[in-house]
Design an enzyme around this catalytic site. Structure first.
Site, PDB file in Angstrom:
ATOM      1  N   LYS A  75       0.859  -1.195   0.000  1.00  0.00           N
ATOM      2  CA  LYS A  75       0.000   0.000   0.000  1.00  0.00           C
ATOM      3  C   LYS A  75       0.889   1.236   0.000  1.00  0.00           C
ATOM      4  CE  LYS A  75      -3.752   2.034   2.809  1.00  0.00           C
ATOM      5  NZ  LYS A  75      -4.571   1.863   4.027  1.00  0.00           N
ATOM      6  N   SER A 150      -9.545   1.778   3.366  1.00  0.00           N
ATOM      7  CA  SER A 150      -8.739   2.563   2.447  1.00  0.00           C
ATOM      8  C   SER A 150      -7.730   1.739   1.658  1.00  0.00           C
ATOM      9  CB  SER A 150      -8.000   3.644   3.238  1.00  0.00           C
ATOM     10  OG  SER A 150      -7.081   3.043   4.143  1.00  0.00           O
ATOM     11  N   SER A 174      -9.383  -0.567   7.645  1.00  0.00           N
ATOM     12  CA  SER A 174      -8.897  -0.482   6.265  1.00  0.00           C
ATOM     13  C   SER A 174      -8.234  -1.719   5.693  1.00  0.00           C
ATOM     14  CB  SER A 174      -7.949   0.693   6.112  1.00  0.00           C
ATOM     15  OG  SER A 174      -8.701   1.862   6.026  1.00  0.00           O
TER      16      SER A 174
HETATM   17  N1  GLN Z   1     -12.882   3.885   6.952  1.00  0.00           N
HETATM   18  C1  GLN Z   1     -12.177   4.374   8.087  1.00  0.00           C
HETATM   19  C2  GLN Z   1     -11.848   5.834   7.902  1.00  0.00           C
HETATM   20  O1  GLN Z   1     -12.196   6.355   6.905  1.00  0.00           O
HETATM   21  C3  GLN Z   1     -10.957   3.557   8.351  1.00  0.00           C
HETATM   22  C4  GLN Z   1      -9.743   3.962   7.619  1.00  0.00           C
HETATM   23  C5  GLN Z   1      -8.525   3.168   7.945  1.00  0.00           C
HETATM   24  O2  GLN Z   1      -8.583   2.141   8.612  1.00  0.00           O
HETATM   25  N2  GLN Z   1      -7.392   3.688   7.489  1.00  0.00           N
HETATM   26  O3  GLN Z   1     -11.254   6.459   8.717  1.00  0.00           O
END
Ligand code: GLN
Length: 507
Positions: A75, A150, A174
């Protein structure tokens, strides 16, 4: 059987026995990337040449690392020396990492091959990868649906067999949410289990690096090479690392699993609830004892998470001021168009530079979080919002600590619904935030959690059947138990073996 159909574990075995070379393995996956990634857009950067050179070196030196020759996608929030690390943001579009993250150095020592960097929501803020400044990724099961986020690119590329392993980060879900949306296995380890040195920070008390693979055995394989204390990360734990691969087994006798009644909340799709019931049956058939439990604090998780994560993000992202990293607005241009009668030029120019840099460099979701976080931390609001959120966090932690004196693991859905269509929620941030209801709790409590494939939705007029993921959570440092239970489930089911059909080609 084509090499891309093999799991990382099987590839390691085959490579050891000389059935194929690292170059053959990597060119098979690279071909798959070339064939499909122009549509999937899982990768932000993929360098075939570089990846084949790494593989050739492994073949010629006869490297014996535990991941020798295995492709790994990363990532774009994790630093690889000499490579761009954009975090899905214009702000870091030209940023070249000056060093390797500790995880990358460890995987290099294990002779893993880095395939490329994967797409993500900007600064890991989002649940669909639609917030990437470089365009969205697609779900390989349906190109019109989101892969989740994400770490959407990292999940999508494993699901589409572009790589057997990938690395993501999980601050509020994420890794687990995109794993569920794409039909792969995704682990968020305990806070501090894997070094975060070289992971670009979003919310430091919640961030953790995690892994995607087809099955729990492959996750155990990469976790074995990744876990452990790092003197460069003061939050990394000194808790001894277990042999996760060696802990796998298929008998779950005596394992106590709790099923929270609150997880069957309004908004949970009937099909996902049916998968929970079916998974319970499978786990019981393997010897586990499943009983209902109550976790009443769950309902406050999303509110507490979005406050805490945004507050921490507003601090972490303050460093992107145009002076240190990446993007800097051209303030000379702006200077020319301003009238001479304004505030003293130097101060004004600096302020202007900050403002322009941040308004041009960040996308709308990142700005929303920074504003929310700055507001919640400001004098007069701190007690009402941030402090309250911290109290809820403590209550969630207490509730879980108490629960884990009665059960070993907690089973439930990873997400309330399967993957939705691209654009369906991008204009409604709140509905997207609510989708994180089942995942944020593990981050708030710092505990490990895994998402694994456990079914499919039924086909709709505008969407084919989509994968369903379920989640197991455990107490701190129970990665071995989570992986064992998941692997046992996977030995008894075949959901994790199903692959999407890409452009008429089975991926
Ligand atoms: N969907 C969550 C957010 O938008 C989690 C994001 C993540 O785990 N980086 O913050």
């Amino acid at each position: 059987m084509s090499l891309i159909e093999l799991s990382a574990f099987e590839l390691v075995e085959g490579l050891k026995q000389g059935q194929f070379s690292a170059q053959e393995v990597n060119s098979s996956f690279a071909d798959q990337v070339d064939l499909h990634d122009s549509k999937l857009k899982a990768f932000l950067r993929f360098d075939r040449q570089e990846c084949l050179e790494q593989a050739a070196k492994i073949d010629s030196t006869g490297s014996k690392g535990n991941l020798a020759g295995i492709p790994i996608a990363v990532k774009d929030v994790i630093c690889i020396e000499g490579q761009k690390t954009t975090c899905g943001s214009r702000m870091l579009e030209e940023f070249v990492a000056p060093y390797d993250a500790t995880l990358i150095s460890r995987l290099r020592k294990s002779d893993g091959v880095f395939l490329g960097k994967t797409n993500m929501d900007e600064f890991a803020m989002g649940s669909s990868t639609e917030n990437s400044a470089f365009g969205r990724s697609c779900n390989p099961w349906h190109f019109g649906s989101v892969p989740g986020g994400s770490s959407g690119g990292a999940a999508s590329c494993v699901a589409a067999s572009l790589t057997p392993l990938s690395i993501g980060s999980d601050t509020g879900g994420s890794v687990r949410q995109p794993a569920a949306f794409c039909g792969v296995t995704g682990l968020k380890p305990t806070y501090g289990r894997v070094s975060r040195y070289g992971l670009i920070a979003f919310a430091s008390s919640l961030d953790q690096i995690g892994f995607f693979a087809r099955d729990a055995r492959d996750v155990a394989l990469i976790l074995n090479e990744s876990a452990g204390h790092d003197q460069r990360d003061s939050t990394s734990s000194r808790e001894p690392v277990v042999d996760y691969l060696g802990s796998l087994g298929s008998d779950l006798s005596g394992l106590k699993i709790g099923l929270p009644i609150e997880y069957q909340s309004e908004g949970l799709s009937d099909e996902i609830q049916a998968s929970v019931v079916e998974a319970r049956r499978v786990l019981e058939s393997l010897g586990a004892e499943v009983s209902e439990i109550s976790l009443p604090m769950t309902q406050y998780g999303v509110a507490a998470y979005y406050l805490i994560a945004s507050c921490e993000a507003s601090g972490n992202l303050a460093r992107y001021d145009g002076a240190h990293y990446g993007f800097r607005a051209n303030c000379q241009e702006d200077q020319k168009s301003r009238s001479a009668s304004s505030t003293p030029p130097d101060a004004n120019r600096l302020l202007e530079m900050y403002c322009q840099t941040r308004s041009k460099g960040f996308g709308p979701e990142v700005k929303r979080r920074i504003m929310l976080g700055t507001y919640a931390l400001s004098a007069g609001y701190y007690d009402a919002y941030y402090l309250q959120a911290l109290k809820i966090r403590r209550l969630i932690q207490n509730e879980l600590r108490e629960t884990f004196t009665k059960v070993d693991l907690i089973l439930g859905p990873t997400t309330p619904t399967p993957a939705y269509r691209i654009g369906e929620k991008s204009k409604d941030p709140l509905s997207m935030y609510l989708g994180d209801i089942y995942t944020v709790v593990a981050n708030l409590a710092g505990i490990p959690a895994i998402s694994f494939p456990a079914g499919f939705s039924t086909e709709k007029a505008d969407q084919p059947a989509m994968p369903i993921g379920l989640q197991l959570q455990g107490p701190a440092f129970a990665e071995a138990e989570l992986l064992k239970a998941t692997w046992a489930f996977q030995n008894a089911t075949d959901w994790h073996q199903r692959r999407p059909v890409l452009d008429g080609v089975v991926g």
